[in-house]
Design a protein around this motif. Structure first.
Motif, mmCIF file in Angstrom:
data_model
loop_
_atom_site.group_PDB
_atom_site.id
_atom_site.type_symbol
_atom_site.label_atom_id
_atom_site.label_comp_id
_atom_site.label_asym_id
_atom_site.label_seq_id
_atom_site.Cartn_x
_atom_site.Cartn_y
_atom_site.Cartn_z
ATOM 1 N N LEU A 1 17.203 -17.665 -44.658
ATOM 2 C CA LEU A 1 17.512 -17.660 -43.226
ATOM 3 C C LEU A 1 16.356 -18.240 -42.418
ATOM 4 O O LEU A 1 16.562 -19.057 -41.512
ATOM 5 C CB LEU A 1 17.797 -16.225 -42.766
ATOM 6 N N TYR B 1 24.700 -12.319 -39.291
ATOM 7 C CA TYR B 1 23.963 -11.799 -40.437
ATOM 8 C C TYR B 1 23.705 -10.318 -40.179
ATOM 9 O O TYR B 1 23.814 -9.853 -39.038
ATOM 10 C CB TYR B 1 22.644 -12.557 -40.617
ATOM 11 N N ASN C 1 18.003 -13.803 -49.316
ATOM 12 C CA ASN C 1 18.793 -14.179 -48.144
ATOM 13 C C ASN C 1 17.925 -14.371 -46.906
ATOM 14 O O ASN C 1 18.104 -15.324 -46.134
ATOM 15 C CB ASN C 1 19.856 -13.115 -47.864
ATOM 16 N N HIS D 1 24.753 -13.006 -46.419
ATOM 17 C CA HIS D 1 24.423 -12.699 -45.028
ATOM 18 C C HIS D 1 23.903 -11.281 -44.855
ATOM 19 O O HIS D 1 23.796 -10.797 -43.718
ATOM 20 C CB HIS D 1 25.647 -12.917 -44.138
#
Length: 349
Positions: free
Chosen positions: A338, A268, A334, A291
């Protein structure tokens, strides 16, 4: 459906807080910020290492950080310990300092729920000490991941001696945030005229991640989620070069094959440093939009510059036809997924 459920879970973990619409309009999630504590700076002063990274550590307080976040429109920030690594030949000293830093970071997170996450420091190059601290920080303190230096006194990410630590982190499905440190060895005369942050940090990050890829670390430990700073540093240039050159060495029996997809799929990237749209598009040549995540690099960059940079970045993303569909993903979605969307893998009994 799974992605939708993951995002919904993330929203429950990071709810809205009672600030004005102006303060909260952006609702950004900052993947790249630092906590700078007396425990760290006092150790550097003890060893005369205040300028080890060619610049002094900036001042930090939770109150000033929150003020910056509110003014910039940042909902949540991930805290990590900055360089240099607090290790000067005494493993017990390093373990004790890192433990105090992690406990202080955990206290900051508890005091400001939803505003701060933190990724724990580890006392590398003491591998057993790092394993013990990772277990304590992740299992007891509730750390949200770990921060790893690109190298710890010459011990580079990807090196074989770190495999036992990678196994422990893999068992827990850990988020690993990389931060560049002074290279070891380092070109002293060049660094005297070109501070680390101008060039060496991006080269150093790339060097460490290339070492991880070359040893298939992310294929062998597939539950890790590794965050590369500064828009991937030089990786968008390095990966095609590696892919082109590797067959030559394979033909000579000098290297082993690399599973590019398995390694790259677990990387990422944060956008600390305000990369241009062109840089982000180059980054997209080796990764996917899901990512890529915003990062401020506060307090290394002053609050005003960080806030202006965030506002300008959002305008650039929205104005670019290729990036506009991903603007909210980069800004917050994102990173929330995560940290909030995956089930942690429990420690093996």
């Amino acid at each position: 459906m799974l992605k939708l459920l993951a995002f919904a879970a993330a929203m429950l973990l990071f709810p809205a807080y009672g600030c004005s619409a102006t303060e909260r309009e952006a609702r950004a999630f900052d993947l790249h910020s630092h906590i700078i504590l007396r425990e760290h700076t006092d150790l550097l002063a003890k060893h005369g290492a205040e300028l080890e990274e060619t610049f002094p550590l900036p001042s930090w307080s939770a109150e000033e950080h929150l003020k910056f976040m509110d003014e910039a429109g940042i909902e949540t920030s991930v805290l990590t310990m900055p360089a240099p690594q607090p290790y000067y030949g005494d493993a017990e000293e390093s373990r004790a300092v890192v433990r105090r830093i992690n406990e202080a970071a955990a206290a900051v997170k508890r005091a400001h729920p939803g505003r701060f996450l933190y990724c724990a420091a580890l006392p590398l190059p003491d591998v057993q000490g790092a394993i013990d601290e990772a277990i304590y920080a992740l299992d007891v303190l509730g750390a949200d991941g770990v921060k790893l230096a690109s190298n710890s006194r010459g011990q580079y990410l990807g090196d074989e001696e770190l495999d036992p630590l990678m196994e422990v982190l893999n068992e827990r499905g850990a988020v690993v945030i990389i931060h560049p440190h002074r290279p070891t060895p380092y070109p002293e005369k060049i660094i005297e005229t070109t501070p680390l942050a101008m060039y060496e940090y991006t080269a150093e990050t790339t060097r460490a991640v290339v070492n991880m890829i070359s040893r298939d670390v992310l294929k062998r430990y597939p539950n890790l989620k590794v965050v590369v700073p500064h828009a991937g540093s030089f990786l968008p240039l390095a990966v095609p070069r590696m892919q082109a050159v590797l067959p030559v060495f394979l033909a000579q029996g000098m290297l082993r094959p690399v599973d590019w997809e398995a390694n790259l799929s677990h990387l990422y990237y944060d956008l600390a440093g305000d990369p241009s749209p062109e840089q982000i598009k180059t980054l997209l040549s080796i990764t996917e939009p899901g990512h890529i995540m915003y990062g401020s690099d506060y307090p290394y960059r002053p609050a005003k510059i960080c806030a202006e940079g965030l506002a300008a970045a959002q305008e650039r993303w929205k104005a670019d036809a290729e990036l506009a569909p991903y603007a909210e993903m980069f800004l917050s979605e994102n990173a929330r997924a995560l940290f909030g969307g995956g089930q942690k893998i429990n420690k093996k009994e």
